[in-house]
Motif scaffolding. Structure first.
Motif, PDB file in Angstrom:
ATOM      1  N   ARG A   6       0.831  -1.206   0.000  1.00 33.10           N
ATOM      2  CA  ARG A   6       0.000   0.000   0.000  1.00 33.10           C
ATOM      3  C   ARG A   6       0.865   1.256   0.000  1.00 33.10           C
ATOM      4  NH1 ARG A   6      -3.396  -1.398   5.192  1.00 33.10           N
ATOM      5  NH2 ARG A   6      -1.268  -1.848   5.818  1.00 33.10           N
ATOM      6  N   THR A   7       1.993   1.209   0.674  1.00 37.75           N
ATOM      7  CA  THR A   7       2.915   2.343   0.696  1.00 37.75           C
ATOM      8  C   THR A   7       3.510   2.574  -0.691  1.00 37.75           C
ATOM      9  OG1 THR A   7       3.477   1.793   2.961  1.00 37.75           O
ATOM     10  CG2 THR A   7       4.960   3.291   1.819  1.00 37.75           C
ATOM     11  N   ILE A   8       3.894   1.501  -1.346  1.00 37.06           N
ATOM     12  CA  ILE A   8       4.498   1.604  -2.665  1.00 37.06           C
ATOM     13  C   ILE A   8       3.481   2.125  -3.682  1.00 37.06           C
ATOM     14  CG2 ILE A   8       5.557   0.267  -4.528  1.00 37.06           C
ATOM     15  CD1 ILE A   8       6.670  -1.562  -2.247  1.00 37.06           C
ATOM     16  N   VAL A   9       2.266   1.600  -3.644  1.00 39.53           N
ATOM     17  CA  VAL A   9       1.226   2.053  -4.571  1.00 39.53           C
ATOM     18  C   VAL A   9       0.879   3.517  -4.308  1.00 39.53           C
ATOM     19  CG1 VAL A   9      -1.192   1.747  -5.229  1.00 39.53           C
ATOM     20  CG2 VAL A   9       0.286  -0.241  -4.983  1.00 39.53           C
ATOM     21  N   GLY A  10       0.750   3.893  -3.043  1.00 37.76           N
ATOM     22  CA  GLY A  10       0.445   5.279  -2.706  1.00 37.76           C
ATOM     23  C   GLY A  10       1.531   6.239  -3.167  1.00 37.76           C
ATOM     24  N   ALA A  11       2.789   5.839  -2.988  1.00 35.93           N
ATOM     25  CA  ALA A  11       3.903   6.701  -3.426  1.00 35.93           C
ATOM     26  C   ALA A  11       3.943   6.826  -4.945  1.00 35.93           C
ATOM     27  CB  ALA A  11       5.223   6.139  -2.912  1.00 35.93           C
ATOM     28  N   LEU A  12       3.721   5.728  -5.639  1.00 38.76           N
ATOM     29  CA  LEU A  12       3.737   5.761  -7.101  1.00 38.76           C
ATOM     30  C   LEU A  12       2.593   6.624  -7.639  1.00 38.76           C
ATOM     31  CD1 LEU A  12       5.181   4.644  -9.597  1.00 38.76           C
ATOM     32  CD2 LEU A  12       3.585   2.739  -9.548  1.00 38.76           C
ATOM     33  N   LEU A  13       1.406   6.443  -7.103  1.00 30.18           N
ATOM     34  CA  LEU A  13       0.279   7.275  -7.529  1.00 30.18           C
ATOM     35  C   LEU A  13       0.515   8.744  -7.191  1.00 30.18           C
ATOM     36  CD1 LEU A  13      -2.828   5.101  -6.610  1.00 30.18           C
ATOM     37  CD2 LEU A  13      -2.056   5.728  -8.884  1.00 30.18           C
ATOM     38  N   GLY A  14       1.143   9.004  -6.053  1.00 28.59           N
ATOM     39  CA  GLY A  14       1.451  10.378  -5.677  1.00 28.59           C
ATOM     40  C   GLY A  14       2.434  11.034  -6.637  1.00 28.59           C
ATOM     41  N   CYS A  15       3.433  10.281  -7.080  1.00 30.08           N
ATOM     42  CA  CYS A  15       4.400  10.824  -8.054  1.00 30.08           C
ATOM     43  C   CYS A  15       3.721  11.134  -9.380  1.00 30.08           C
ATOM     44  CB  CYS A  15       5.534   9.832  -8.277  1.00 30.08           C
ATOM     45  SG  CYS A  15       6.655   9.687  -6.885  1.00 30.08           S
ATOM     46  N   TYR A  16       2.903  10.200  -9.863  1.00 29.94           N
ATOM     47  CA  TYR A  16       2.185  10.439 -11.114  1.00 29.94           C
ATOM     48  C   TYR A  16       1.212  11.607 -10.969  1.00 29.94           C
ATOM     49  CZ  TYR A  16       3.877   6.030 -13.095  1.00 29.94           C
ATOM     50  OH  TYR A  16       4.652   5.025 -13.581  1.00 29.94           O
ATOM     51  N   ALA A  17       0.578  11.715  -9.815  1.00 30.36           N
ATOM     52  CA  ALA A  17      -0.352  12.817  -9.579  1.00 30.36           C
ATOM     53  C   ALA A  17       0.377  14.156  -9.629  1.00 30.36           C
ATOM     54  CB  ALA A  17      -1.046  12.641  -8.229  1.00 30.36           C
ATOM     55  N   GLY A  18       1.540  14.227  -9.041  1.00 27.65           N
ATOM     56  CA  GLY A  18       2.320  15.460  -9.077  1.00 27.65           C
ATOM     57  C   GLY A  18       2.690  15.867 -10.487  1.00 27.65           C
ATOM     58  N   VAL A  19       3.097  14.898 -11.289  1.00 30.58           N
ATOM     59  CA  VAL A  19       3.453  15.186 -12.683  1.00 30.58           C
ATOM     60  C   VAL A  19       2.231  15.689 -13.445  1.00 30.58           C
ATOM     61  CG1 VAL A  19       4.167  14.116 -14.856  1.00 30.58           C
ATOM     62  CG2 VAL A  19       5.398  13.595 -12.757  1.00 30.58           C
ATOM     63  N   LEU A  20       1.083  15.046 -13.245  1.00 32.85           N
ATOM     64  CA  LEU A  20      -0.117  15.463 -13.970  1.00 32.85           C
ATOM     65  C   LEU A  20      -0.608  16.836 -13.537  1.00 32.85           C
ATOM     66  CD1 LEU A  20      -2.200  12.170 -14.255  1.00 32.85           C
ATOM     67  CD2 LEU A  20      -1.194  13.505 -16.097  1.00 32.85           C
ATOM     68  N   VAL A  21      -0.528  17.132 -12.244  1.00 31.48           N
ATOM     69  CA  VAL A  21      -0.967  18.447 -11.770  1.00 31.48           C
ATOM     70  C   VAL A  21      -0.071  19.539 -12.334  1.00 31.48           C
ATOM     71  CG1 VAL A  21      -1.164  19.901  -9.718  1.00 31.48           C
ATOM     72  CG2 VAL A  21      -2.154  17.624  -9.702  1.00 31.48           C
ATOM     73  N   VAL A  22       1.225  19.324 -12.304  1.00 32.23           N
ATOM     74  CA  VAL A  22       2.142  20.320 -12.861  1.00 32.23           C
ATOM     75  C   VAL A  22       1.903  20.473 -14.359  1.00 32.23           C
ATOM     76  CG1 VAL A  22       4.575  20.799 -13.349  1.00 32.23           C
ATOM     77  CG2 VAL A  22       3.880  20.066 -11.076  1.00 32.23           C
ATOM     78  N   THR A  23       1.720  19.372 -15.058  1.00 32.53           N
ATOM     79  CA  THR A  23       1.441  19.436 -16.494  1.00 32.53           C
ATOM     80  C   THR A  23       0.135  20.172 -16.760  1.00 32.53           C
ATOM     81  OG1 THR A  23       2.610  17.351 -16.847  1.00 32.53           O
ATOM     82  CG2 THR A  23       1.131  18.069 -18.588  1.00 32.53           C
ATOM     83  N   GLY A  24      -0.865  19.904 -15.960  1.00 38.53           N
ATOM     84  CA  GLY A  24      -2.144  20.568 -16.139  1.00 38.53           C
ATOM     85  C   GLY A  24      -2.077  22.061 -15.879  1.00 38.53           C
ATOM     86  N   LEU A  25      -1.251  22.472 -14.935  1.00 37.78           N
ATOM     87  CA  LEU A  25      -1.135  23.896 -14.628  1.00 37.78           C
ATOM     88  C   LEU A  25      -0.254  24.640 -15.619  1.00 37.78           C
ATOM     89  CD1 LEU A  25      -0.783  23.743 -10.752  1.00 37.78           C
ATOM     90  CD2 LEU A  25      -2.778  24.482 -12.064  1.00 37.78           C
ATOM     91  N   VAL A  26       0.790  23.994 -16.122  1.00 37.91           N
ATOM     92  CA  VAL A  26       1.772  24.665 -16.970  1.00 37.91           C
ATOM     93  C   VAL A  26       1.442  24.539 -18.458  1.00 37.91           C
ATOM     94  CG1 VAL A  26       4.197  24.652 -17.668  1.00 37.91           C
ATOM     95  CG2 VAL A  26       3.596  24.396 -15.273  1.00 37.91           C
ATOM     96  N   HIS A  27       1.036  23.366 -18.872  1.00 37.25           N
ATOM     97  CA  HIS A  27       0.893  23.092 -20.308  1.00 37.25           C
ATOM     98  C   HIS A  27      -0.585  22.921 -20.663  1.00 37.25           C
ATOM     99  CE1 HIS A  27       2.395  21.904 -24.201  1.00 37.25           C
ATOM    100  NE2 HIS A  27       1.659  20.817 -24.175  1.00 37.25           N
ATOM    101  N   ASP A  28      -1.378  23.939 -20.426  1.00 33.80           N
ATOM    102  CA  ASP A  28      -2.801  23.899 -20.750  1.00 33.80           C
ATOM    103  C   ASP A  28      -3.050  24.824 -21.925  1.00 33.80           C
ATOM    104  OD1 ASP A  28      -5.472  23.214 -20.498  1.00 33.80           O
ATOM    105  OD2 ASP A  28      -5.882  24.948 -19.213  1.00 33.80           O
ATOM    106  N   THR A  29      -3.077  24.251 -23.124  1.00 29.16           N
ATOM    107  CA  THR A  29      -3.243  25.059 -24.326  1.00 29.16           C
ATOM    108  C   THR A  29      -4.687  24.992 -24.819  1.00 29.16           C
ATOM    109  OG1 THR A  29      -2.666  23.224 -25.780  1.00 29.16           O
ATOM    110  CG2 THR A  29      -0.850  24.612 -24.998  1.00 29.16           C
ATOM    111  N   ALA A  30      -5.025  25.897 -25.706  1.00 26.94           N
ATOM    112  CA  ALA A  30      -6.373  25.918 -26.276  1.00 26.94           C
ATOM    113  C   ALA A  30      -6.626  24.681 -27.142  1.00 26.94           C
ATOM    114  CB  ALA A  30      -6.561  27.185 -27.107  1.00 26.94           C
ATOM    115  N   ALA A  31      -5.576  24.182 -27.791  1.00 26.37           N
ATOM    116  CA  ALA A  31      -5.732  22.980 -28.615  1.00 26.37           C
ATOM    117  C   ALA A  31      -6.085  21.769 -27.761  1.00 26.37           C
ATOM    118  CB  ALA A  31      -4.452  22.728 -29.403  1.00 26.37           C
ATOM    119  N   GLU A  32      -5.440  21.646 -26.594  1.00 31.19           N
ATOM    120  CA  GLU A  32      -5.754  20.536 -25.696  1.00 31.19           C
ATOM    121  C   GLU A  32      -7.133  20.695 -25.085  1.00 31.19           C
ATOM    122  OE1 GLU A  32      -2.720  19.784 -22.859  1.00 31.19           O
ATOM    123  OE2 GLU A  32      -1.196  19.453 -24.389  1.00 31.19           O
ATOM    124  N   GLN A  33      -7.513  21.914 -24.779  1.00 34.04           N
ATOM    125  CA  GLN A  33      -8.850  22.164 -24.234  1.00 34.04           C
ATOM    126  C   GLN A  33      -9.917  21.809 -25.273  1.00 34.04           C
ATOM    127  OE1 GLN A  33     -10.189  24.194 -21.415  1.00 34.04           O
ATOM    128  NE2 GLN A  33      -8.314  24.036 -20.232  1.00 34.04           N
TER     129      GLN A  33
END
Length: 84
Positions: A6-33
């Motif tokens: 459970r610790t390993i799965v939680g950490a892995l999901l947390g890392c992926y979540a961080g990448v997606l949140v940063v990507t969503g905040l930084v790289h949000d273009t009109a084409a993707e929207q």
């Protein structure tokens, strides 16, 4: 606690979540929207993954793995009483 799955799965999901949140905040273009109907999918998926990661970590902290006690060696006196 470190080697609990459970610790390993939680950490892995947390890392992926961080990448997606940063990507969503930084790289949000009109084409993707336009592709997603005006929804910032990376941001929402990252927030959802972050919530699941926090749930896994809370699960580990609230319900830790309990190792059963080792069996006690039987005394000779106990064996004699059992054989009667």
């Amino acid at each position: 606690m470190l080697f609990d799955i459970r610790t390993i799965v939680g950490a892995l999901l947390g890392c992926y979540a961080g990448v997606l949140v940063v990507t969503g905040l930084v790289h949000d273009t009109a084409a993707e929207q336009a592709k997603t109907g005006g929804i910032n999918v990376n941001l929402w998926a990252g927030l959802g993954m972050g919530a699941v990661a926090l749930a896994f970590v809370a699960w580990v902290l609230l319900r830790p793995v309990q190792v059963p006690p080792e069996p006690r060696p039987a005394d000779d006196a106990d064996e004699e009483r059992d054989s009667d």
